[in-house]
Design an enzyme around this catalytic site. Structure first.
Site, mmCIF file in Angstrom:
data_model
loop_
_atom_site.group_PDB
_atom_site.id
_atom_site.type_symbol
_atom_site.label_atom_id
_atom_site.label_comp_id
_atom_site.label_asym_id
_atom_site.label_seq_id
_atom_site.Cartn_x
_atom_site.Cartn_y
_atom_site.Cartn_z
ATOM 1 N N ASP A 170 0.967 -1.076 0.150
ATOM 2 C CA ASP A 170 0.076 0.095 0.132
ATOM 3 C C ASP A 170 0.987 1.292 -0.062
ATOM 4 O OD1 ASP A 170 -1.831 -1.968 0.409
ATOM 5 O OD2 ASP A 170 -2.925 -0.854 2.000
ATOM 6 N N HIS A 315 3.737 -2.133 2.954
ATOM 7 C CA HIS A 315 3.748 -1.011 2.649
ATOM 8 C C HIS A 315 5.106 -0.670 1.916
ATOM 9 C CE1 HIS A 315 0.789 -0.597 5.762
ATOM 10 N NE2 HIS A 315 0.453 0.406 5.254
HETATM 11 ZN ZN ZN Z 1 -2.704 2.987 3.178
#
Ligand code: ZN
Length: 358
Positions: A170, A315
């Site tokens: 992400d 991430h």
């Molecule tokens: Zn996020």
């Protein structure tokens, strides 16, 4: 008199011992060395082989590979609920965040604890990173209720029947860590899914192009990363469509997969997403890599929770000035270990059998 103060003192010491939260982690990482077996590792660590097998989803315990990571469980410290305790009181007393205490003990309703109940004390988490934690608003429905209400729209994981996983990243793209993640995925030939922010895609279009060119799938992670539950329907649609449009401009692909920032969804958001022909994909395994920026802790966060059909959350970019170096560093070891465990990697659309783009 003497006796009384003695007992009071003893009581206080006992209480302190009893209440002292353990700083030790509930598990640790073991890297298999050449020549080691499950038997020798269990012996060296002073733990039963069955305890290691419980914690690691091994397809063949007789076959360990050098470099493979095993999670070695440790005795967990517990606290026994006393009369007059509330979860809030215990959390304040032991300085363990209420949410972590509840999560470690699978407590959904914070009022439902009972005297004598043993509570597992989770290891103290490191300080949160720049990414803010999810807001305290409770879900209207639980995530699994929402999955049942929107079986075609909302997903937390794939099927338990195939030994397949999807790695997801992400908050990209950025110019620093996303390219490093891509380098590792290329070297290990792992396809992944990237949920991109529109505002960052606009600044790093070349990274977006590279993601797609190297065989990964891109999804929509909103324009500016707000908590979607706090937006009006109009602003929600704007966040999604503006991102869809910039990603289409860069790649020619119209995204059909979406991940809400913080995983924050409710019934209304899912309805709106469905009307925009989106599938909303959360995760089943949270690496918490934005907070625990340390390789071993990320392995501890991911490996024990991983099973068939898992969707793993990472991430590929952090907040301003935040290092995601540990995420880049953990990937080779994690990928190798999961492959040793018999898993193979696919993109989220393939895991779920849904189209990646409109
Ligand atoms: Zn996020």
């Amino acid at each position: 008199m003497m006796k009384k103060s003695f007992w009071a003192g003893a009581l206080i010491i006992m209480l302190l011992l009893f209440l002292a939260p353990s700083l030790a982690q509930a598990a640790l990482v073991h890297r298999v060395a050449p020549g080691e077996s499950l038997y020798s590792i269990a012996k060296d660590r002073g733990i039963g082989m069955e305890k290691i097998l419980e914690k690691n989803d091994l397809i063949n315990p007789h076959q360990l590979y050098p470099g493979q990571v095993l999670i070695i469980p440790r005795e967990e410290k517990t606290y026994i609920v006393q009369p007059g305790d509330t979860l809030f009181k215990i959390s304040t007393h032991l300085q363990i965040p209420l949410r972590e205490l509840a999560r470690a003990n699978n407590i959904n309703n914070w009022n439902l604890i009972y005297v004598g109940q043993p509570l597992v004390l989770p290891p103290l988490g490191s300080t949160p990173g720049l990414q803010p934690p999810p807001p305290e608003t409770s879900y209207e429905y639980t995530l699994s209720q929402l999955v049942r209400m929107f079986p075609e729209t909302f997903f937390l994981r794939g099927s338990f029947h195939t030994r397949t996983l999807a790695l997801t990243f992400d908050d990209g793209p950025d110019g620093r860590y996303t390219p490093q993640v891509l380098d590792v995925l290329k070297e290990y030939q792992v396809p992944a899914t990237f949920y991109l922010m529109g505002s960052r895609a606009e600044r790093h279009p070349e990274v977006v192009k590279r993601i797609v060119e190297e065989g990964h799938v891109i999804g929509n992670h909103s324009w500016s990363h707000p908590d979607l539950r706090r937006l009006s329907k109009e602003r929600l649609i704007e966040e999604i469509l503006k991102t869809e449009s910039i990603l289409e401009k860069i790649t020619g692909l119209k995204t059909a997969l979406m991940r809400p920032p913080y995983g924050g969804v409710n019934k209304e958001i899912l309805k709106t997403m469905k009307s925009l022909e989106y599938r909303v994909i959360n995760w089943s395994v949270d690496s918490v890599d934005w907070r625990d920026r340390e390789v071993d802790q990320i392995l501890l966060n991911t490996l024990p929770d991983t099973n068939n059909g898992g969707i793993l959350l990472f991430h590929s970019a952090g907040g301003e000035g935040q290092s995601m170096a540990a995420t880049v560093e953990v990937l080779p070891e994690l990928i190798n270990t999961l492959r040793f465990m018999g898993y193979n990697f696919v993109t989220v659309d393939e895991l779920l059998g849904i189209p990646p783009y409109k």
